[in-house]
Design a protein around this motif. Structure first.
Motif, PDB file in Angstrom:
ATOM      1  N   GLY A 149       0.820  -1.217   0.000  1.00 46.18           N
ATOM      2  CA  GLY A 149       0.000   0.000   0.000  1.00 46.18           C
ATOM      3  C   GLY A 149       0.845   1.254   0.000  1.00 46.18           C
ATOM      4  O   GLY A 149       2.012   1.250  -0.385  1.00 46.18           O
ATOM      5  N   PHE A 150       0.253   2.353   0.425  1.00 40.98           N
ATOM      6  CA  PHE A 150       0.951   3.637   0.460  1.00 40.98           C
ATOM      7  C   PHE A 150       0.295   4.500   1.535  1.00 40.98           C
ATOM      8  O   PHE A 150      -0.933   4.589   1.573  1.00 40.98           O
ATOM      9  N   ASP A 151       1.094   5.085   2.399  1.00 40.14           N
ATOM     10  CA  ASP A 151       0.674   6.033   3.450  1.00 40.14           C
ATOM     11  C   ASP A 151       1.182   5.605   4.818  1.00 40.14           C
ATOM     12  O   ASP A 151       1.478   6.444   5.652  1.00 40.14           O
ATOM     13  N   ASP A 152       1.222   4.287   5.034  1.00 37.52           N
ATOM     14  CA  ASP A 152       1.575   3.749   6.344  1.00 37.52           C
ATOM     15  C   ASP A 152       0.667   4.258   7.442  1.00 37.52           C
ATOM     16  O   ASP A 152       1.106   4.892   8.394  1.00 37.52           O
ATOM     17  N   ILE A 153      -0.614   3.984   7.306  1.00 38.15           N
ATOM     18  CA  ILE A 153      -1.546   4.349   8.371  1.00 38.15           C
ATOM     19  C   ILE A 153      -1.446   3.337   9.498  1.00 38.15           C
ATOM     20  O   ILE A 153      -1.036   2.192   9.299  1.00 38.15           O
ATOM     21  N   SER A 186       2.358  -4.343   4.090  1.00 42.59           N
ATOM     22  CA  SER A 186       3.546  -3.674   3.558  1.00 42.59           C
ATOM     23  C   SER A 186       3.089  -2.378   2.913  1.00 42.59           C
ATOM     24  O   SER A 186       2.008  -2.310   2.330  1.00 42.59           O
ATOM     25  N   THR A 187       3.903  -1.361   3.029  1.00 47.50           N
ATOM     26  CA  THR A 187       3.417  -0.060   2.575  1.00 47.50           C
ATOM     27  C   THR A 187       4.578   0.892   2.327  1.00 47.50           C
ATOM     28  O   THR A 187       5.737   0.536   2.523  1.00 47.50           O
ATOM     29  N   VAL A 188       4.241   2.078   1.897  1.00 47.41           N
ATOM     30  CA  VAL A 188       5.241   3.131   1.755  1.00 47.41           C
ATOM     31  C   VAL A 188       5.035   4.120   2.893  1.00 47.41           C
ATOM     32  O   VAL A 188       3.969   4.716   3.031  1.00 47.41           O
ATOM     33  N   HIS A 189       6.041   4.259   3.695  1.00 51.01           N
ATOM     34  CA  HIS A 189       5.924   5.102   4.872  1.00 51.01           C
ATOM     35  C   HIS A 189       5.979   6.578   4.515  1.00 51.01           C
ATOM     36  O   HIS A 189       6.809   7.026   3.740  1.00 51.01           O
ATOM     37  N   PRO A 233      10.819  12.719   2.178  1.00 52.24           N
ATOM     38  CA  PRO A 233      11.172  11.417   1.595  1.00 52.24           C
ATOM     39  C   PRO A 233      10.228  10.314   2.064  1.00 52.24           C
ATOM     40  O   PRO A 233       9.668  10.389   3.158  1.00 52.24           O
ATOM     41  N   THR A 234      10.065   9.320   1.232  1.00 49.77           N
ATOM     42  CA  THR A 234       9.219   8.176   1.578  1.00 49.77           C
ATOM     43  C   THR A 234      10.068   6.916   1.507  1.00 49.77           C
ATOM     44  O   THR A 234      11.052   6.873   0.782  1.00 49.77           O
ATOM     45  N   GLU A 235       9.674   5.893   2.257  1.00 51.25           N
ATOM     46  CA  GLU A 235      10.445   4.660   2.176  1.00 51.25           C
ATOM     47  C   GLU A 235       9.537   3.439   2.295  1.00 51.25           C
ATOM     48  O   GLU A 235       8.524   3.463   2.983  1.00 51.25           O
ATOM     49  N   VAL A 236       9.934   2.420   1.616  1.00 46.80           N
ATOM     50  CA  VAL A 236       9.134   1.200   1.593  1.00 46.80           C
ATOM     51  C   VAL A 236       9.312   0.438   2.908  1.00 46.80           C
ATOM     52  O   VAL A 236      10.434   0.303   3.397  1.00 46.80           O
TER      53      VAL A 236
END
Lengths: 331, 331
Positions: B273-277, B288-291, B322-325
């Motif tokens: 996913g994406f957002d890291d909620i 698993s997500t993008v923080h 920045p974002t990180e996986v």
DNA sequence: GGCAAAAATGGGAACGTTACCAGCAATTCT
DNA sequence: AGAATTGCTGGTAACGTTCCCATTTTTGCC
């Protein structure tokens, strides 16, 4: 940015008194004047200065929401967030602008600040020291308590029916045959948790079940504490067949602990929470809980505050939103 | 409530000018006068009227946060809530009070209202029409865009690195051997989703994988749409071995759909996913997500706005966090 | 057409503060 | 000792509205 009522008056060829009349009440002014003023205001892109207006009307049209924040996530807590959202929406709908502040100290220093800014009233959410409430009450500040109540005459508040919700939840577990029911309890300084505590005790007693001290574990109302306290119960000599958590976060923490022990929910241990937060439906098993209408609570708090501001005493000052048990998969 | 600077002056035996000096700057006044004034102010419980002060200083010490709200949960959305929380905290820390409003129309009518109330600046979160931005920019209103950017010179904004985050996530899936990767995409009007879209495409192309139109499903950024779109993919002739969702809510919806089909995650289908909620860690399998550092985004937005207010141009106007996986169990 | 009543208007005070400037006392310098 | 500088102080004018009241204009009626 600097166009004032005087500029509008000059362009419209009238006095500023007339402009003011047109723009506020619009009574006692000729149609001709109204047109000229409206036209001029439009042309100059005139925006009345709410500060100057508030200076003399003694009404800012602003209200404040202050959330006491002992632990970090409060505004983004899945219980409070929908309440805050409702407060934002309702305020706008009712024509008020909303200040939001969160206080870490119990002295409500944000309240002082908002009072300097001359808010028309304040909603205090979560815990607040009764002496603070009394102080502002005596100062004549319109205020409403949200998710907390205080035994002071004439103070408006909105809570949910914590006692009955807890009672019904525990009673449900008893009806299902459970007699040895654990209780993961939030901090008792907070009134809502004492009410839930009382509900738990009363439900057991009314069913002729003895309340066992070591089944009751008190901690913070967090997932990690729910997890920790549940682990304590799982390592005691006799493991409960069901657990009532005084909020969903603790319940979710408990579920994690139980699953880690490879016990089945609800077969080995039934779990029921309180609050009905959104993510209770997403975990597995879906969390049984006590539903609280958070949107309604937020709406009502704003409406009550506005009544308080307008000295409208027609509405009841004490609002207890009903709660109801929702059974999903965890019990 | 009605004690003014004049009362303090009378009790202290000085002029109101002196009182004002003591209470604001405290330079150029004798120690004797200071003591008398402070004492009198304390005794009378004097609270300066921030409205009157703002009238002449042209600074209210208030800022506004406006969130465009197309779909209902926005303030209580697990992505925005932590950002808002950070904004509340940072504002207070910096000495500003915060108005929060949410707009359903795209015309930003709340902005008009807040401008009448003379806020010192405004943060626009989520989507906003570029023409509105331009209008206020030209009016000289200090403003900052949050989680949205606009190609207008001199506009400050805070976003996260949507492109690179998506790129890295998809690249990770490719490295894991996936070549047929679905994409559940949020509405492309919102810039963050177009960036994530571009990242998805670029990662595939850089790995020599052809982008397949029917693997890309666009819908609302909600759990239910994630569920719906995933079901579409599950019923297509060739089922993807991994899915990248452009936000966590969609990813969670997708996971529900996959599990309902009795497929294993991540064995049969990997999900990222994406957002890291917060609740991504609570579901099973953990997502698993993008923080995205949501707290940082909120903090930075406030700091940028205050710089803007003080015409402090030393800080960079364009901030891309920045974002990180983060790999958990779902991939 | 005249007169009373009603309606519309404008001028100024007020809201509570800070900014500005002039004045006065005390200190320092030559 | 007189002049120049400094430090404090108080009076007054803003800031941009609305409210109050007196005045002017319009309306209605016989």
């Amino acid at each position: 940015m600097k166009v004032t009522i005087k500029d509008v008056a000059k362009l419209a060829g009238v006095s500023k008194s007339t402009v003011s009349r047109v723009l506020t009440n619009s009574d006692n002014c000729s149609e001709r004047a109204r047109q000229k003023v409206l036209e001029a205001a439009e042309k100059l892109n005139y925006k009345p200065n709410a500060l100057a207006r508030a200076m003399i009307t003694k009404k800012t049209g602003n209200i404040g929401l202050i959330i006491y924040q002992k632990h970090k996530p409060i505004l983004s807590h899945p219980f409070y967030a929908p309440i805050v959202e409702a407060i934002v929406d309702t305020s706008r709908k009712k024509g008020y602008s909303l200040f939001i502040a969160s206080d870490q100290d119990i002295n409500a220093s944000s309240a002082e600040l908002l009072l300097e800014k001359r808010v028309d009233g304040i909603i205090f959410a979560s815990f607040i020291d009764p002496s603070i409430v009394l102080k502002y009450k005596n100062l004549g500040v319109p205020l409403v308590l949200l998710n907390n109540s205080v035994d002071i005459e004439g103070i408006s508040y909105v809570t949910c029916d914590n006692y009955l919700g807890a009672y019904k939840a525990v009673n449900y577990l008893v009806q299902k045959g459970h007699t040895y029911i654990g209780f993961l309890c939030g901090p008792l300084q907070h009134r809502s948790y004492t009410e839930r505590y009382k509900g738990y005790v009363a439900a057991l007693e009314d069913n002729g079940i003895k309340v066992q001290e070591d089944l009751i574990r008190i901690g913070e109302s967090t997932l990690s504490d729910g997890n920790r306290l549940m682990n304590q119960l799982l390592h005691s000599t006799r493991i409960p067949t069901a657990v009532f958590a005084s909020n969903d976060m603790m319940a979710i923490g408990a579920i994690k602990a139980i699953k880690k022990k490879n016990l089945n929910i609800p077969r080995d241990i039934g779990v029921i929470g309180f609050d009905d937060i959104e993510f209770g439906t997403l975990i597995e098993p879906a969390l049984s809980t006590v539903h609280v209408d958070k949107t309604k609570m937020g709406e009502l708090a704003v409406e009550l505050l506005i009544d308080e501001i307008n000295k409208n005493t027609s509405t009841s000052k004490k609002n207890i939103i009903p709660t109801e048990v929702i059974i999903r998969e965890s019990s």
